[in-house]
Design a protein around this motif. Structure first.
Motif, mmCIF file in Angstrom:
data_model
loop_
_atom_site.group_PDB
_atom_site.id
_atom_site.type_symbol
_atom_site.label_atom_id
_atom_site.label_comp_id
_atom_site.label_asym_id
_atom_site.label_seq_id
_atom_site.Cartn_x
_atom_site.Cartn_y
_atom_site.Cartn_z
ATOM 1 N N ALA A 197 0.838 -1.212 0.000
ATOM 2 C CA ALA A 197 0.000 0.000 0.000
ATOM 3 C C ALA A 197 0.864 1.248 0.000
ATOM 4 N N VAL A 198 1.894 1.242 0.850
ATOM 5 C CA VAL A 198 2.807 2.398 0.913
ATOM 6 C C VAL A 198 3.591 2.521 -0.388
ATOM 7 N N ALA A 199 4.111 1.366 -0.907
ATOM 8 C CA ALA A 199 4.944 1.390 -2.109
ATOM 9 C C ALA A 199 4.156 1.882 -3.320
ATOM 10 N N LEU A 200 2.912 1.442 -3.463
ATOM 11 C CA LEU A 200 2.100 1.865 -4.603
ATOM 12 C C LEU A 200 1.726 3.339 -4.510
ATOM 13 N N SER A 201 1.433 3.782 -3.310
ATOM 14 C CA SER A 201 1.146 5.219 -3.124
ATOM 15 C C SER A 201 2.367 6.048 -3.484
ATOM 16 N N PHE A 202 3.539 5.588 -3.023
ATOM 17 C CA PHE A 202 4.771 6.304 -3.348
ATOM 18 C C PHE A 202 5.016 6.297 -4.857
ATOM 19 N N ALA A 203 4.774 5.131 -5.514
ATOM 20 C CA ALA A 203 5.016 5.034 -6.952
ATOM 21 C C ALA A 203 4.153 6.020 -7.722
ATOM 22 N N LEU A 204 2.876 6.179 -7.322
ATOM 23 C CA LEU A 204 1.993 7.110 -8.027
ATOM 24 C C LEU A 204 2.425 8.550 -7.787
ATOM 25 N N TRP A 205 2.757 8.869 -6.511
ATOM 26 C CA TRP A 205 3.215 10.244 -6.219
ATOM 27 C C TRP A 205 4.495 10.544 -6.998
ATOM 28 N N ALA B 163 5.483 13.440 -9.701
ATOM 29 C CA ALA B 163 6.640 14.297 -9.417
ATOM 30 C C ALA B 163 7.607 14.294 -10.587
ATOM 31 N N LEU B 164 7.862 13.134 -11.161
ATOM 32 C CA LEU B 164 8.763 13.064 -12.315
ATOM 33 C C LEU B 164 8.183 13.818 -13.508
ATOM 34 N N ARG B 165 6.871 13.721 -13.687
ATOM 35 C CA ARG B 165 6.247 14.389 -14.843
ATOM 36 C C ARG B 165 6.284 15.898 -14.699
ATOM 37 N N PHE B 166 6.000 16.443 -13.485
ATOM 38 C CA PHE B 166 5.900 17.892 -13.300
ATOM 39 C C PHE B 166 7.180 18.494 -12.727
ATOM 40 N N GLY B 167 8.120 17.645 -12.308
ATOM 41 C CA GLY B 167 9.351 18.173 -11.723
ATOM 42 C C GLY B 167 9.123 18.832 -10.382
ATOM 43 N N ASN B 168 8.081 18.464 -9.688
ATOM 44 C CA ASN B 168 7.746 19.049 -8.388
ATOM 45 C C ASN B 168 7.705 17.936 -7.344
ATOM 46 N N TRP B 169 8.680 17.928 -6.390
ATOM 47 C CA TRP B 169 8.812 16.837 -5.419
ATOM 48 C C TRP B 169 8.219 17.203 -4.060
ATOM 49 N N THR B 170 7.258 18.144 -4.091
ATOM 50 C CA THR B 170 6.575 18.508 -2.848
ATOM 51 C C THR B 170 5.632 17.389 -2.426
ATOM 52 N N ILE C 111 -2.575 -5.124 -14.968
ATOM 53 C CA ILE C 111 -4.032 -5.059 -14.782
ATOM 54 C C ILE C 111 -4.396 -3.914 -13.839
ATOM 55 N N ALA C 112 -3.606 -3.770 -12.760
ATOM 56 C CA ALA C 112 -3.873 -2.695 -11.800
ATOM 57 C C ALA C 112 -3.744 -1.324 -12.460
ATOM 58 N N THR C 113 -2.746 -1.155 -13.310
ATOM 59 C CA THR C 113 -2.536 0.132 -13.984
ATOM 60 C C THR C 113 -3.683 0.437 -14.942
ATOM 61 N N VAL C 114 -4.113 -0.584 -15.707
ATOM 62 C CA VAL C 114 -5.223 -0.387 -16.647
ATOM 63 C C VAL C 114 -6.495 0.005 -15.895
ATOM 64 N N CYS C 115 -6.748 -0.693 -14.783
ATOM 65 C CA CYS C 115 -7.940 -0.354 -13.986
ATOM 66 C C CYS C 115 -7.829 1.060 -13.406
ATOM 67 N N TRP C 116 -6.624 1.426 -13.000
ATOM 68 C CA TRP C 116 -6.434 2.780 -12.469
ATOM 69 C C TRP C 116 -6.685 3.823 -13.561
ATOM 70 N N PRO D 262 0.608 7.132 -16.128
ATOM 71 C CA PRO D 262 0.350 5.685 -15.990
ATOM 72 C C PRO D 262 1.563 4.819 -16.346
ATOM 73 N N ILE D 263 2.320 5.261 -17.382
ATOM 74 C CA ILE D 263 3.506 4.476 -17.779
ATOM 75 C C ILE D 263 4.553 4.510 -16.679
ATOM 76 N N LEU D 264 4.780 5.688 -16.122
ATOM 77 C CA LEU D 264 5.750 5.823 -15.029
ATOM 78 C C LEU D 264 5.285 5.046 -13.801
ATOM 79 N N TYR D 265 3.984 5.115 -13.521
ATOM 80 C CA TYR D 265 3.430 4.409 -12.358
ATOM 81 C C TYR D 265 3.615 2.896 -12.509
ATOM 82 N N TRP D 266 3.331 2.380 -13.725
ATOM 83 C CA TRP D 266 3.487 0.934 -13.969
ATOM 84 C C TRP D 266 4.937 0.505 -13.765
ATOM 85 N N ALA D 267 5.870 1.282 -14.313
ATOM 86 C CA ALA D 267 7.280 0.917 -14.215
ATOM 87 C C ALA D 267 7.769 0.970 -12.759
#
Length: 634
Positions: A40-48, A52-59, A108-113, A133-138
């Motif tokens: 749960a923590v790892a997936l939340s971190f992966a999405l955040w 962050a990588l897309r917008f360059g904002n690590w807040t 499957i989780a990424t597609v559903c998301w 979504p691509i970054l989140y999956w990776a």
């Protein structure tokens, strides 16, 4: 004295081992809870991190919308992970192929998301960039998969390095299966992926912390966890049900092993050593009747015993049984030097009996006479014979010389020298024979009957008898060694005819029944061993292929491992064998597996036929030998 660095190193190793022990002792429920919380923590971190990588904002997230967005990742993914079994796998024994399951689950989780995000965008609550979504999956795949394999590497390095533990399934989720799983966990070498059980009441539940599956899930479990074998853990399993299970799971290329039968398990505790290979005779459906110790002792104990053909399959098993039954002397009579050496060396461990190896042929009357006299032989088990049907068919003169005149030599000398009991090992091929080997065995029965009539006439008290039975599994002349060799080479396995049937029993059972039949003899009788139902040779071959861990290639299964090839019936072969000339003449004995039939024979006819046969042999006239051989037994 240990140096300071060495002491510190030992202390570190000790603490590390204690840590591993404590982790290993955590209940399975809490291990799964920890793994679920980490995901749960790892997936939340992966999405955040993807945003962050897309917008360059690590807040870090600091609004309710941002928190809700981040939490959608585990909310969508974890139910999918549960469904795909990511929390049933034991991290310590995680196979490499589990990475594909993780990738599948994350995809499957990424597609559903993404579907969820699309619905949110339609409600006007913002737009998510396509790269997220691509970054989140990776990132999710790296964190979920990497964490598991990293934990396996760091916490259990030995298992990771050696790869010694192999994944297995236990068929049967009862008490025996639970105890077996506990024994495997203690002793190592294997780890249990799950139970298979036919009962819907236990399917989907956990037994001893291990999930119970329907047998229909076998293919999925094999693909997912790299299962290499299935252990049958139902001690009360009948031969019929065992056959059904082998048919059901044998096509997956898995090794099949079993626990001993319930009659062999009196302690109620199981060890890895008790798991054994399934023998082909486990599938014959034969009911087990314990040997009568009194009958065996009556024949063997304190006596001088001679076994002809002592190095053959039946002869060697008779020797083992005799040696265990406390004879005074055991004479091993064998024409093959290496076979004699092998059985003598095996029996050398019996220090309380005299073992006498004799290298000689039963057609050598002088050698037979010397052996009987020098060892004061009281009981003869005559197992020496040429038994291979096609070879005897191609070598008629030698087959008749050995099987007929050899039997005449040893039987007549046994009569002359006062041997108390003479037991001929005959064959079901002696009944209405269509081949030379079967005909010679019928002649041997006549010879034994002739000697029994002479003993009765002279009132010597000697007993001459024959024991007739079918094929024994694993004997030198049977199809079993041939099939094993062909399977080891990767096939094909050759059949003469797919409809051909034979009777089968185990070598050990045959040896026990032979000795007991000898004890029941009154002289002049032919004993018939109860062989159960005949089985198709094709079925035997298919079972052997499955038990070896391969699948049968056929029209229905073109990707199978080993093919069955029909070569055609060989000269002299019958489609089926018989045990009786006339079933109505068979009489029961006090042993349920042994029947008796009287060996009716006219002594004068036998004597004259033997004279004619010997003359034809001396002339080397094979057609005449064959004519005399078959005409006499019509």
């Amino acid at each position: 004295m240990l140096q300071r660095n060495d002491r510190d190193k030992l202390i570190t190793i000790g603490l590390y081992q204690q840590l591993l022990g404590r982790i290993g002792n955590i209940p399975r429920f809490w291990k799964r809870a920890i793994l679920l919380a980490f995901d749960a923590v790892a997936l939340s971190f992966a999405l955040w991190a993807s945003f962050a990588l897309r917008f360059g904002n690590w807040t870090p997230p600091n609004t309710i919308d941002q928190f809700v967005t981040v939490l959608t990742a585990p909310a969508v993914a974890i139910p999918i992970f549960v469904r795909l079994g990511l929390y049933r796998a034991v991290v310590r024994y995680l196979p490499e192929r589990a990475m594909w399951t993780i990738i599948q689950a994350m995809t499957i989780a990424t597609v559903c998301w993404v579907v969820l995000v699309f619905l949110i965008e339609m409600s006007g609550r913002g737009v998510v960039p396509r790269s997220v979504p691509i970054l989140y999956w990776a990132l999710g795949t790296i964190l979920i998969g990497g964490s598991r394999f990293a934990a396996k590497k760091l916490l259990w390095p030995r298992e990771e390095a050696s790869g010694a533990r192999r994944p297995i399934l236990i068929y049967g989720a009862g008490n025996a299966g639970a105890q077996l799983a506990a024994a495997i966990a203690r002793q190592g070498g294997m780890f249990v992926v799950g139970f298979l059980d036919d009962s819907p009441r236990v399917q989907g539940r956990d037994v001893a912390g291990i999930r119970v599956f329907s047998p229909s899930y076998l293919s999925t479990l094999r693909e997912k966890y790299g299962v290499q074998e299935v252990v049958l853990s139902i001690p009360s399993l009948t031969a019929t049900r065992r056959q059904e299970i082998v048919d059901q799971i044998g096509g997956f290329g898995l090794k099949i092993r079993t626990l001993p039968s319930i009659t062999d398990l009196v302690s109620g505790k199981y060890t890895i050593n008790q798991i054994r290979e399934i023998d082909i005779d486990d599938l014959l459906g034969r009911s087990s009747v314990p040997a009568d110790p009194a009958l065996i002792a009556d024949m063997i104990e304190g006596r001088s015993i001679m076994v002809t053909g002592a190095g053959g399959s039946i002869g060697s098993e008779l020797c083992r049984l005799v040696a265990k039954s406390l004879p005074q002397r055991l004479v091993l009579f064998e024409a093959n030097e290496f076979a004699l050496y092998t059985i003598e060396r095996e029996l050398s461990e019996f220090k309380n009996i005299i073992i006498v190896p004799v290298l000689g042929s039963i057609t050598d009357g002088a050698c037979v006479r010397r052996t009987l006299q020098d060892n004061n032989v009281q009981v003869v088990f005559h197992a020496a014979a040429h038994k291979h049907v096609p070879l005897v068919e191609a070598n008629v003169l030698e087959g008749v010389r050995n099987n007929v005149l050899g039997t005449l030599s040893i039987a007549s000398l046994s009569f002359e020298l006062g041997v108390e009991t003479f037991v001929l090992i005959s064959s079901d091929k002696a009944v209405r024979p269509t081949n030379v080997m079967g005909a010679t065995k019928r002649w041997a029965e006549f010879i034994v009957g002739h000697m029994a009539a002479a003993a009765a006439k002279q009132q010597t008290g000697q007993r001459f008898t024959a024991v007739r039975f079918g094929n024994v599994l694993g004997s030198n002349g049977s199809v079993v060694p041939l099939f094993k060799e062909q399977i080891a080479r990767g096939g094909p396995v050759t059949l003469t005819d797919p409809e051909m049937t034979r009777y089968f029993m185990s070598i050990h059972e045959a040896a026990e029944l032979i000795v007991q039949a000898g004890a029941l003899s009154k002289g002049g009788d032919v004993f018939l061993l109860e062989m159960g139902n005949p089985i198709l040779i094709k079925t035997l071959a298919e079972n052997m292929i499955r038990l070896a861990g391969f699948s049968v290639r056929s029209e229905n299964n073109p990707r199978g491992d080993i093919e069955l090839v029909v070569t055609g019936k060989r000269p002299g072969e019958k489609m089926y064998e018989e045990l009786f000339y006339d079933v109505s003449t068979a009489r029961k004995t006090k042993h349920p597996k042994i029947m008796r039939a009287l060996g009716v024979v006219e002594s004068d006819r036998v004597e004259q036929a033997l004279v004619n046969l010997r003359e034809a042999l001396e002339r080397g006239n094979e057609p005449e030998v064959r004519r005399i051989l078959f005409d006499f037994i019509q």
